[in-house]
Every structure is written in structure tokens, then in C-alpha cells.
Design a protein around this motif. Structure first.
Motif, short mmCIF file in Angstrom:
data_model
loop_
_atom_site.label_atom_id
_atom_site.label_comp_id
_atom_site.label_asym_id
_atom_site.label_seq_id
_atom_site.Cartn_x
_atom_site.Cartn_y
_atom_site.Cartn_z
N ARG A 3 -10.54 0.15 -0.43
CA ARG A 3 -9.62 -0.56 -1.31
C ARG A 3 -9.50 0.20 -2.64
NH1 ARG A 3 -7.78 -5.63 -1.07
NH2 ARG A 3 -9.35 -6.14 0.52
N ILE A 4 -8.27 0.39 -3.09
CA ILE A 4 -8.03 1.07 -4.36
C ILE A 4 -6.94 0.31 -5.12
CG2 ILE A 4 -8.63 3.34 -3.41
CD1 ILE A 4 -5.57 3.94 -3.43
N ARG A 5 -6.75 0.70 -6.38
CA ARG A 5 -5.60 0.25 -7.16
C ARG A 5 -4.61 1.40 -7.22
NH1 ARG A 5 -4.42 -4.89 -8.28
NH2 ARG A 5 -3.74 -4.47 -10.42
N GLY A 8 -0.89 -0.16 -10.17
CA GLY A 8 -1.14 -1.51 -10.63
C GLY A 8 -1.29 -2.56 -9.55
N GLU A 9 -1.27 -2.17 -8.29
CA GLU A 9 -1.39 -3.12 -7.18
C GLU A 9 -2.51 -2.70 -6.23
OE1 GLU A 9 3.24 -4.66 -7.10
OE2 GLU A 9 2.25 -4.10 -5.24
N ASP A 10 -2.97 -3.66 -5.42
CA ASP A 10 -4.01 -3.39 -4.44
C ASP A 10 -3.43 -2.63 -3.24
OD1 ASP A 10 -6.14 -4.55 -5.77
OD2 ASP A 10 -5.82 -6.51 -4.87
N ALA A 11 -4.20 -1.67 -2.77
CA ALA A 11 -3.83 -0.94 -1.57
C ALA A 11 -5.09 -0.65 -0.77
CB ALA A 11 -3.11 0.36 -1.92
N LEU A 12 -4.92 -0.49 0.54
CA LEU A 12 -6.03 -0.15 1.42
C LEU A 12 -5.72 1.18 2.10
CD1 LEU A 12 -6.67 -3.60 3.19
CD2 LEU A 12 -8.08 -2.55 1.42
N LEU A 13 -6.70 2.07 2.08
CA LEU A 13 -6.60 3.35 2.78
C LEU A 13 -7.34 3.20 4.10
CD1 LEU A 13 -7.31 5.81 -0.18
CD2 LEU A 13 -5.14 4.75 0.50
N ALA A 215 -12.98 11.31 7.35
CA ALA A 215 -13.95 11.93 8.25
C ALA A 215 -14.29 10.92 9.33
CB ALA A 215 -15.21 12.34 7.49
N GLY A 216 -13.71 11.09 10.50
CA GLY A 216 -13.93 10.13 11.57
C GLY A 216 -13.31 8.79 11.23
N ASP A 217 -14.15 7.75 11.14
CA ASP A 217 -13.65 6.41 10.83
C ASP A 217 -13.97 6.00 9.40
OD1 ASP A 217 -16.37 6.15 11.11
OD2 ASP A 217 -16.31 4.48 12.53
N VAL A 218 -14.16 6.98 8.52
CA VAL A 218 -14.53 6.70 7.14
C VAL A 218 -13.56 7.40 6.19
CG1 VAL A 218 -16.32 6.94 5.36
CG2 VAL A 218 -16.97 6.43 7.72
N VAL A 219 -13.12 6.67 5.16
CA VAL A 219 -12.33 7.26 4.08
C VAL A 219 -13.22 7.30 2.83
CG1 VAL A 219 -10.24 7.07 2.67
CG2 VAL A 219 -10.23 6.24 5.03
N ARG A 220 -13.30 8.46 2.21
CA ARG A 220 -14.15 8.61 1.03
C ARG A 220 -13.33 9.14 -0.15
NH1 ARG A 220 -19.35 7.77 2.24
NH2 ARG A 220 -20.10 8.17 4.37
N ALA A 221 -13.82 8.90 -1.34
CA ALA A 221 -13.18 9.40 -2.54
C ALA A 221 -13.89 10.65 -3.03
CB ALA A 221 -13.21 8.33 -3.64
N LEU A 222 -13.13 11.70 -3.33
CA LEU A 222 -13.70 12.88 -3.96
C LEU A 222 -13.56 12.75 -5.49
CD1 LEU A 222 -12.40 15.87 -1.81
CD2 LEU A 222 -14.61 14.71 -1.68
N PRO A 223 -14.46 13.35 -6.25
CA PRO A 223 -14.32 13.31 -7.70
C PRO A 223 -13.01 13.98 -8.14
CG PRO A 223 -16.51 14.09 -7.07
CD PRO A 223 -15.68 14.06 -5.82
N SER A 224 -12.31 13.36 -9.07
CA SER A 224 -11.06 13.92 -9.57
C SER A 224 -11.34 15.06 -10.55
CB SER A 224 -10.22 12.86 -10.28
OG SER A 224 -9.86 11.84 -9.38
N LEU A 225 -10.45 16.04 -10.57
CA LEU A 225 -10.53 17.06 -11.60
C LEU A 225 -10.24 16.44 -12.96
CD1 LEU A 225 -8.58 19.95 -9.81
CD2 LEU A 225 -11.06 19.73 -10.07
N PRO A 226 -10.97 16.80 -13.98
CA PRO A 226 -10.75 16.18 -15.30
C PRO A 226 -9.38 16.53 -15.85
CG PRO A 226 -12.27 18.04 -15.46
CD PRO A 226 -12.05 17.80 -14.01
#
Length: 228
Positions: A3-5, A8-13, A215-226
Motif C-alpha cells: 500500500r502506498i500514497r 494524495g490517494e491510496d493505491a495498492l501495488l 521479486a516473485g510474489d513480493v513488491v518491495r520499495a527501493l530507497p529513492s535517490l535524494p
């Protein structure tokens, strides 16, 4: 699912590569390319069979797990004119018949221009880009647009990551542009290709972009570039 924003709204990846907009119960699917394998076989290229059924099984999972009432394909639903083969359309029709209550919309992409619209029996609403939905502009081509957060496909994004054994992996990813600025937004988000028989294009993230590899059945967040 993650789940992310977003704008301004909720979304699911979803790990299928689809993106679910909770406010409108809308599932976004980019670059399904149904009939790509049969198109290659008709050209004499030996490629796997069963890719249409495999892709539809992924779609079933995403619809069931999100509770979507509307599916919007962000272009390239059919791969080519050859995708109108009886076998491919028969599988698609059987799937549609079992999901008669599900609203389907196609935002035309470059492959749709060549392949033609889906048969009327599939019950699609077919439109040209952009399709406005709340703060979003739903498109095939990832181009910025004043006053909207663009969600698109076309690029088949992937990211290279390093494994523990120093190997490099190419993973499909959601590539979501920075949307923290004030309106009018000109941010663009690109979904991974959904089709089971599609290639990938390695991206170069920019400062502020959010990258979510699958990766398979998992969605992960990578750190954003500053952001400078």
C-alpha cells in the motif's frame, strides 16, 4: 500487495504488476500483449504455448485479491493483427463470459493502433488517451500532463539489483515519478508489463523517483535517490 500514497490517494501495488486505485476500485494493467506468442508462431518463431491462459490467471488473482470492479488496460491489449487468431480470442471470450459483471476499458496504445480494437463481444469501452480518473490521467505513453499524475505503460520498466552472491538480477518494477510538488503536477508513473511473454527495458531512476521491484510474489520499495 504494497500500500502506498499516490497523488494524495491510496493505491495498492500488486505482485502481478497491476496497480489498484482504492477510491474507484479500479485495477490498472499495462501491456498485456495478448496474442504475442501466436503472432510469433505465425512468423515461424518457436515460442511457448499457453501464455494467454497464464496471463489471464494472473489477472484473475489480481482482481480477486483487490476486489476490483473495473479493469483499465493501459494500452497494448492485443499484440498484432495476428492476435485475432481463433484460439486466442476463444480463451479471452471464455474468460470474459466468466467475469460478465466486471467493467473493462482499453486506453488505446501503439500496438492497438495496428491490432485493432478488441471484438465487441468482449464488452470493452475503448478510448484514446488520456482517460481522466480523479487526480490521474490514464495513458499508454508516459508523457507528463499539466494538472494530472500520469499513469502509463509502454516502457516495460525493470531495474537491476545485486544479489548476495554478487549476481545481478533484472526485476520488473513500478517506476513512480515524484509527486510531492504542488499542482499542477507533471509527474509520470510507469507500470511493469503485465503480459507473460513480454520483454523488459532497464530504467535509470531520477532524483525523487520511487522504484518498486517485483521479486516473485513480493513488491518491495527501493530507497529513492535524494532530491538536490
Amino acid at each position: 500487495m504494497l500500500r502506498i500514497r499516490l497523488a494524495g490517494e491510496d493505491a495498492l501495488l500488486h505482485p502481478t504488476g497491476t496497480l489498484y486505485l482504492s477510491a474507484t476500485r479500479t485495477l490498472l494493467v499495462a501491456d498485456a500483449h495478448f496474442g504475442k506468442a501466436v503472432s510469433f508462431r505465425k512468423l515461424g518463431v518457436p515460442v511457448p504455448r499457453g501464455t494467454t491462459s497464464e496471463t489471464l490467471a494472473k489477472l484473475d488473482a489480481a482482481v480477486a485479491e483487490t476486489g476490483a470492479g473495473h479493469v483499465v488496460f493501459l494500452g497494448d491489449f492485443l499484440h498484432s493483427v495476428r492476435s485475432h487468431a481463433a484460439g486466442t480470442l476463444g480463451v479471452l471470450q471464455a474468460w470474459r463470459d466468466s467475469h460478465a459483471a466486471l467493467a473493462l476499458t482499453l486506453v488505446r496504445g501503439n500496438h492497438d493502433d495496428r491490432a485493432g480494437d478488441p471484438p465487441a463481444s468482449l464488452g470493452f469501452k475503448v478510448v484514446d488517451e488520456p482517460l481522466r480518473l480523479g487526480p490521474y490521467a490514464l495513458c499508454h505513453h508516459p508523457r507528463p500532463m499539466d494538472g494530472a499524475y500520469v499513469l502509463a505503460g509502454h516502457w516495460h520498466p525493470c531495474i537491476s539489483v545485486s544479489g548476495r552472491a554478487f549476481e545481478r538480477l533484472r526485476l520488473p518494477c513500478f517506476w513512480l515519478g515524484d509527486d510531492t510538488g504542488q499542482l499542477p503536477r507533471q509527474a509520470v508513473g510507469v507500470l511493469p508489463a503485465f503480459g507473460s511473454f513480454t520483454g523488459m527495458h532497464r530504467i535509470e531512476p531520477r532524483a525523487g523517483d520511487r522504484i518498486f521491484p517485483i521479486a516473485g510474489d513480493v513488491v518491495r520499495a527501493l530507497p529513492s535517490l535524494p532530491v538536490p
